[in-house]
Design a protein around this motif. Structure first.
Motif, PDB file in Angstrom:
ATOM      1  N   TYR A 132       0.866  -1.186   0.000  1.00 49.22           N
ATOM      2  CA  TYR A 132       0.000   0.000   0.000  1.00 49.22           C
ATOM      3  C   TYR A 132       0.896   1.227   0.000  1.00 49.22           C
ATOM      4  O   TYR A 132       1.667   1.456   0.943  1.00 49.22           O
ATOM      5  CB  TYR A 132      -0.885  -0.034   1.239  1.00 49.22           C
ATOM      6  CG  TYR A 132      -1.965   1.015   1.306  1.00 49.22           C
ATOM      7  CD1 TYR A 132      -3.010   1.033   0.385  1.00 49.22           C
ATOM      8  CD2 TYR A 132      -1.954   1.979   2.317  1.00 49.22           C
ATOM      9  CE1 TYR A 132      -4.014   1.978   0.456  1.00 49.22           C
ATOM     10  CE2 TYR A 132      -2.960   2.926   2.408  1.00 49.22           C
ATOM     11  CZ  TYR A 132      -3.982   2.923   1.466  1.00 49.22           C
ATOM     12  OH  TYR A 132      -4.989   3.863   1.538  1.00 49.22           O
ATOM     13  N   SER A 167       1.208   1.095  -9.570  1.00 43.05           N
ATOM     14  CA  SER A 167      -0.074   0.467  -9.288  1.00 43.05           C
ATOM     15  C   SER A 167      -0.266  -0.728 -10.204  1.00 43.05           C
ATOM     16  O   SER A 167       0.278  -0.774 -11.310  1.00 43.05           O
ATOM     17  CB  SER A 167      -1.219   1.468  -9.483  1.00 43.05           C
ATOM     18  OG  SER A 167      -2.470   0.877  -9.186  1.00 43.05           O
ATOM     19  N   ALA A 175      -0.917  -1.330  -4.439  1.00 41.85           N
ATOM     20  CA  ALA A 175      -2.164  -0.597  -4.227  1.00 41.85           C
ATOM     21  C   ALA A 175      -1.853   0.885  -4.068  1.00 41.85           C
ATOM     22  O   ALA A 175      -1.351   1.315  -3.023  1.00 41.85           O
ATOM     23  CB  ALA A 175      -2.882  -1.137  -2.992  1.00 41.85           C
ATOM     24  N   VAL A 207      -9.847  -3.573   2.873  1.00 38.59           N
ATOM     25  CA  VAL A 207      -9.323  -2.725   1.801  1.00 38.59           C
ATOM     26  C   VAL A 207     -10.379  -2.530   0.723  1.00 38.59           C
ATOM     27  O   VAL A 207     -11.009  -3.491   0.269  1.00 38.59           O
ATOM     28  CB  VAL A 207      -8.051  -3.346   1.181  1.00 38.59           C
ATOM     29  CG1 VAL A 207      -7.463  -2.412   0.135  1.00 38.59           C
ATOM     30  CG2 VAL A 207      -7.022  -3.662   2.256  1.00 38.59           C
ATOM     31  N   HIS A 253     -11.158  -1.292  -3.167  1.00 40.64           N
ATOM     32  CA  HIS A 253     -10.552  -1.073  -4.482  1.00 40.64           C
ATOM     33  C   HIS A 253     -11.653  -0.666  -5.461  1.00 40.64           C
ATOM     34  O   HIS A 253     -12.546  -1.467  -5.768  1.00 40.64           O
ATOM     35  CB  HIS A 253      -9.854  -2.346  -4.974  1.00 40.64           C
ATOM     36  CG  HIS A 253      -9.382  -2.263  -6.389  1.00 40.64           C
ATOM     37  ND1 HIS A 253      -9.505  -3.305  -7.293  1.00 40.64           N
ATOM     38  CD2 HIS A 253      -8.797  -1.248  -7.072  1.00 40.64           C
ATOM     39  CE1 HIS A 253      -9.017  -2.937  -8.463  1.00 40.64           C
ATOM     40  NE2 HIS A 253      -8.583  -1.694  -8.351  1.00 40.64           N
ATOM     41  N   TRP A 285      -7.198   2.739  -4.380  1.00 42.30           N
ATOM     42  CA  TRP A 285      -7.190   1.821  -3.253  1.00 42.30           C
ATOM     43  C   TRP A 285      -7.249   2.621  -1.946  1.00 42.30           C
ATOM     44  O   TRP A 285      -6.710   3.723  -1.856  1.00 42.30           O
ATOM     45  CB  TRP A 285      -5.923   0.972  -3.226  1.00 42.30           C
ATOM     46  CG  TRP A 285      -5.784  -0.003  -4.358  1.00 42.30           C
ATOM     47  CD1 TRP A 285      -5.338   0.260  -5.613  1.00 42.30           C
ATOM     48  CD2 TRP A 285      -6.087  -1.400  -4.310  1.00 42.30           C
ATOM     49  NE1 TRP A 285      -5.331  -0.880  -6.370  1.00 42.30           N
ATOM     50  CE2 TRP A 285      -5.785  -1.924  -5.597  1.00 42.30           C
ATOM     51  CE3 TRP A 285      -6.562  -2.264  -3.329  1.00 42.30           C
ATOM     52  CZ2 TRP A 285      -5.950  -3.269  -5.908  1.00 42.30           C
ATOM     53  CZ3 TRP A 285      -6.726  -3.605  -3.638  1.00 42.30           C
ATOM     54  CH2 TRP A 285      -6.428  -4.097  -4.917  1.00 42.30           C
TER      55      TRP A 285
END
Length: 325
Positions: free
Chosen positions: A24, A91, A121, A231, A233, A245
């Protein structure tokens, strides 16, 4: 610093087969593939955009930029591995493989040829109204835990398809324990996950709306300990400079083995007092009886020495027991 980087590199190259790393970030990262064989889904839509063997370009930096990967990309299936070239990415889904595959790329459902999968992400805190929430919970084996996750979209993100993941992370390795996808083909559960059978039987879905995704794990064991990330998305985003994200909840779960209750100091003192009472009480009862026995002996002209010796020996034995205890 150099030693630290070497340790990280060694970990990447020697890590267990088929593991997934969830990264992340808001910055570009460098990904390493020991085989130089990459499969890439730049849009994170599970469709493989690039599937090829990467070779380092001489007289240039050994770090391959994703935008220029075609310059050093070949469809060759050769097993010959040249110099390792870190791949720079911001990404997408990335899969390092021992042999090139075909089909789709699901990071949490590795193919037989997968060495390492990466989920890069690109973070975007603006997608929901609240910031990431962090918490921790301590459990004893055999208990239950409810992991809560809910959110509200901000304007511009509320009418797009999206996927919600519950991702369990231990050190560098991540696994998917729950997924909810609302997209072009409707609603699907766990389409992105490969949940272990033991956990699957103990995990229940408490979802009650598209923006509330709670899960319960029953009869937890030490293997359930880890960091659990809820999480979000969003599938499509029109501003490429922003990510799609966001971590909604970050929960650290600790699990201890069931311990037998220890006897407290107060309980120990109470037990010792009870033992002393049980030993002392007979003495208290014997003394009056001894006095009566001596009196009886005098009346019957019997020598009290024998009886006195017995009483003294009995009392002495009882006090000896007390001292031993």
């Amino acid at each position: 610093m150099v030693f630290h980087l070497f340790v990280l590199l060694s970990f990447f190259l020697s890590s267990s087969h088929g593991h997934t790393e969830f990264i992340y970030t808001v910055k570009e990262v460098q990904l390493i593939c020991s085989t130089n064989k990459w499969e890439i889904s730049t849009e994170s839509d599970n469709k493989i955009d690039v599937s090829c063997t990467v070779e380092c370009v001489h007289h240039e930096s050994h770090v391959i930029n994703l935008n220029n990967i075609q310059k050093s990309c070949t469809k060759s299936y050769s097993d010959k591995v040249g110099e390792n070239c870190p791949l720079k990415a911001r990404s997408g889904f990335f899969r390092c493989v021992s042999a090139l595959d075909s089909g789709f790329l699901y990071p949490f459902k590795p193919s037989p040829n997968t060495v390492t999968s990466y989920v890069v992400a690109h973070a975007n805190e603006e997608m929901t109204t609240k910031s990431e929430e962090r918490s921790s919970v301590e459990l004893t084996e055999g208990g239950d835990v409810l992991l809560n996750c809910s959110f509200h979209f901000t304007a511009g993100y509320d009418h797009q398809g999206f996927t919600v993941y519950w991702i369990k992370t231990i050190e560098w390795s991540s696994s998917c324990v729950y997924s909810y996808e609302l997209g072009t083909y409707g609603l699907t559960y766990n389409h992105h996950c490969n949940v272990q059978e033991d956990l699957l039987h103990r995990l229940s879905n408490q979802t009650d709306s598209k923006t509330s995704h709670n899960i319960r794990i029953r009869n937890v064991t030490e293997s359930d300990a880890g960091q659990y990330l809820c999480v979000l998305h969003v599938h499509r985003h029109y501003n490429k400079t922003k990510g799609n994200w966001k971590i909604i909840n970050n929960i650290t779960v600790s699990v201890d083995k069931d311990k037998e209750p220890e006897i407290s100091r107060n309980n120990s003192d109470d037990i010792e007092s009870l033992i002393r009472l049980c030993v002392t009480l007979p003495i208290i009862l014997v003394v009056p009886m001894a006095v009566m026995g001596v009196y009886f002996c005098r009346k019957t002209e019997t020598s009290p020495d024998f009886l006195s010796d017995l009483v003294i020996q009995f009392i002495s034995d009882q006090f000896s027991r007390i001292e031993v205890r």
